[in-house]
Design an enzyme around this catalytic site. Structure first.
Site, PDB file in Angstrom:
ATOM      1  CB  SER A  89      -0.886   0.002   1.246  1.00  0.00           C
ATOM      2  OG  SER A  89      -0.105   0.308   2.383  1.00  0.00           O
ATOM      3  CB  THR A  90       0.132   4.828  -0.600  1.00  0.00           C
ATOM      4  OG1 THR A  90      -0.508   4.608  -1.857  1.00  0.00           O
ATOM      5  CG2 THR A  90       0.911   6.124  -0.657  1.00  0.00           C
ATOM      6  CG  HIS A 103      -3.281  -2.258  -1.228  1.00  0.00           C
ATOM      7  ND1 HIS A 103      -2.101  -2.230  -1.916  1.00  0.00           N
ATOM      8  CD2 HIS A 103      -3.949  -1.133  -1.582  1.00  0.00           C
ATOM      9  CE1 HIS A 103      -2.053  -1.137  -2.649  1.00  0.00           C
ATOM     10  NE2 HIS A 103      -3.164  -0.455  -2.474  1.00  0.00           N
TER      11      HIS A 103
HETATM   12  N1  CTP Z   1      -4.500   2.906   5.737  1.00  0.00           N
HETATM   13  C1  CTP Z   1      -4.745   2.080   6.837  1.00  0.00           C
HETATM   14  N2  CTP Z   1      -6.026   1.888   7.272  1.00  0.00           N
HETATM   15  C2  CTP Z   1      -7.058   2.472   6.652  1.00  0.00           C
HETATM   16  C3  CTP Z   1      -6.828   3.293   5.526  1.00  0.00           C
HETATM   17  C4  CTP Z   1      -5.530   3.490   5.103  1.00  0.00           C
HETATM   18  O1  CTP Z   1      -3.806   1.521   7.405  1.00  0.00           O
HETATM   19  N3  CTP Z   1      -8.307   2.269   7.117  1.00  0.00           N
HETATM   20  C5  CTP Z   1      -3.096   3.164   5.315  1.00  0.00           C
HETATM   21  C6  CTP Z   1      -2.627   2.268   4.172  1.00  0.00           C
HETATM   22  O2  CTP Z   1      -1.254   2.014   4.333  1.00  0.00           O
HETATM   23  C7  CTP Z   1      -2.854   3.158   2.955  1.00  0.00           C
HETATM   24  C8  CTP Z   1      -2.566   4.553   3.515  1.00  0.00           C
HETATM   25  O3  CTP Z   1      -3.038   4.502   4.856  1.00  0.00           O
HETATM   26  O4  CTP Z   1      -1.983   2.899   1.876  1.00  0.00           O
HETATM   27  C9  CTP Z   1      -3.268   5.651   2.732  1.00  0.00           C
HETATM   28  O5  CTP Z   1      -4.646   5.390   2.712  1.00  0.00           O
HETATM   29  P1  CTP Z   1      -5.507   5.449   1.373  1.00  0.00           P
HETATM   30  O6  CTP Z   1      -5.349   6.769   0.752  1.00  0.00           O
HETATM   31  O7  CTP Z   1      -6.885   5.002   1.699  1.00  0.00           O
HETATM   32  O8  CTP Z   1      -4.834   4.340   0.483  1.00  0.00           O
HETATM   33  P2  CTP Z   1      -5.609   3.480  -0.622  1.00  0.00           P
HETATM   34  O9  CTP Z   1      -6.047   4.399  -1.726  1.00  0.00           O
HETATM   35  O10 CTP Z   1      -6.686   2.645  -0.020  1.00  0.00           O
HETATM   36  O11 CTP Z   1      -4.532   2.499  -1.108  1.00  0.00           O
HETATM   37  P3  CTP Z   1      -3.214   2.801  -1.921  1.00  0.00           P
HETATM   38  O12 CTP Z   1      -3.004   4.275  -2.130  1.00  0.00           O
HETATM   39  O13 CTP Z   1      -2.184   2.207  -1.047  1.00  0.00           O
HETATM   40  O14 CTP Z   1      -3.437   2.062  -3.199  1.00  0.00           O
END
Ligand code: CTP
Length: 319
Positions: free
Chosen positions: A241-242, A293
């Site tokens: 994940s990011t 993810h």
């Molecule tokens: N995250 C988390 N729990 C959540 C939402 C997010 O641990 N409920 C963490 C993850 O590591 C995620 C990061 O916060 O990569 C950023 O969240 P988000 O912008 O929601 O990422 P996504 O778009 O869901 O996934 P990615 O950008 O990794 O593809």
């Protein structure tokens, strides 16, 4: 290289870590948790066997010329042409070249941040990394305002800014980018086909409106080498994940890494509902095949690293 949870990270818990020079604010807020500096160094060394973090954080101008063809990282059969606009926005040198920070915050977007009161603490770190251009001002008390490095998946443009189809959304987006001042905006433009229109519109806006933001575009190998690092530690994460990418990169630049907003679960420890994002109504996707993810596995790993003092994971209120 070592294995998390086995030899490399099983460091003697009595090992002393240096807390000298840490302001009293942190001594207070991290009570009960101590950075394990030798473990931090060990992880950095291991990560650097895979990652050239300065270079992998962004391709640079000299890597391409306009008109070059790039194969998408996760979809090698499809290609992207490097436009003049994109080329003009590639940095001359890595935005993190020669950078080193004492403490960094990597801020995820979980709803666990709501009512946390963590804003001040997050903003007090030397370098603050945020994911996917999240709204800040309306949530400042819980998430803070500062960002030195902001990631933005192309999908954010569709999801939060209506694909920049009308003037209102476009102005809202431009204002958000102006708010970044001259910090880094990190756009994974070469991962998968699909968002290229959005990336191009964003790039054109940055040029036309003379926005001061410093654009960066991750290297074509970043995701593979990050995956490789975790895999060697027996943690099989196909698409980091990011948030995990940011933590892994940060190990190169930060002596103490504090994570906030990582909680990929619909309920908290007391059974209360937790929103997926602190700022919108997006639903949890990672239990279904719709998510690429493995955030719960990532979380478990980060928690283990927290318990060993390699990083500090905050999932509750800040003092
Ligand atoms: N995250 C988390 N729990 C959540 C939402 C997010 O641990 N409920 C963490 C993850 O590591 C995620 C990061 O916060 O990569 C950023 O969240 P988000 O912008 O929601 O990422 P996504 O778009 O869901 O996934 P990615 O950008 O990794 O593809």
């Amino acid at each position: 290289t070592g294995e998390l949870g086995t030899s490399r990270l099983m460091v003697n818990s009595s090992e002393k870590s240096s807390r000298s020079g840490v302001p009293s604010f942190f001594q207070h807020s991290v009570e009960g948790w101590r950075v394990n500096s030798s473990l931090v160094l060990m992880i950095r060394k291991d990560v650097l066997r895979f990652l050239d973090a300065e270079r992998d954080v962004s391709v640079v101008k000299s890597s391409f010329k306009p008109g070059d063809t790039i194969h998408y990282v996760l979809d090698r059969r499809r290609t992207l042409n490097v436009s003049h606009t994109l080329h003009s926005l590639l940095p001359d040198v890595s935005p993190l070249k020669n950078k080193r920070f004492r403490t960094c915050a990597v801020v995820g977007n979980s709803g666990v941040l709501l009512n946390s009161g963590c804003g001040k603490e997050i903003d007090s770190h030397d370098f603050v990394i945020r994911c996917n251009l999240p709204p800040l001002s309306e949530f400042a008390e819980d998430v803070g305002l500062r960002s030195d490095f902001t990631t933005m998946n192309p999908s954010v443009i569709q999801r939060a800014y209506g694909g920049l189809k009308n003037a209102t959304d476009t102005e809202r987006f431009v204002q958000r980018l102006r708010g970044l001042n001259d910090s880094v905006l990190w756009i994974p433009a070469f991962m998968v086909k699909g968002g290229e229109r959005h990336v191009e519109s964003v790039n054109e806006l940055i040029v036309k409106r003379k926005l001061r933001v410093r654009t960066a575009y991750p290297s074509l190998r970043l995701i593979h080498v990050v995956r490789g690092y975790w895999l060697t530690n027996k943690i099989n994460i196909k698409r980091p994940s990011t948030g995990l990418l940011m933590y892994t990169l940060a190990t190169r630049f930060c002596d103490e890494i504090h994570l906030y907003g990582f909680w990929p679960f619909p309920r908290d420890a007391n059974g209360n509902m937790v929103k997926y994002h602190y700022y919108d109504m997006l639903k949890y996707r990672y239990f279904s095949n719709a998510s690429p993810h493995r955030m719960p596995l990532e979380f478990k790993t980060l928690k283990m690293l927290h318990s060993k003092g390699a990083l500090k994971l905050t999932t509750s209120k800040c003092e």
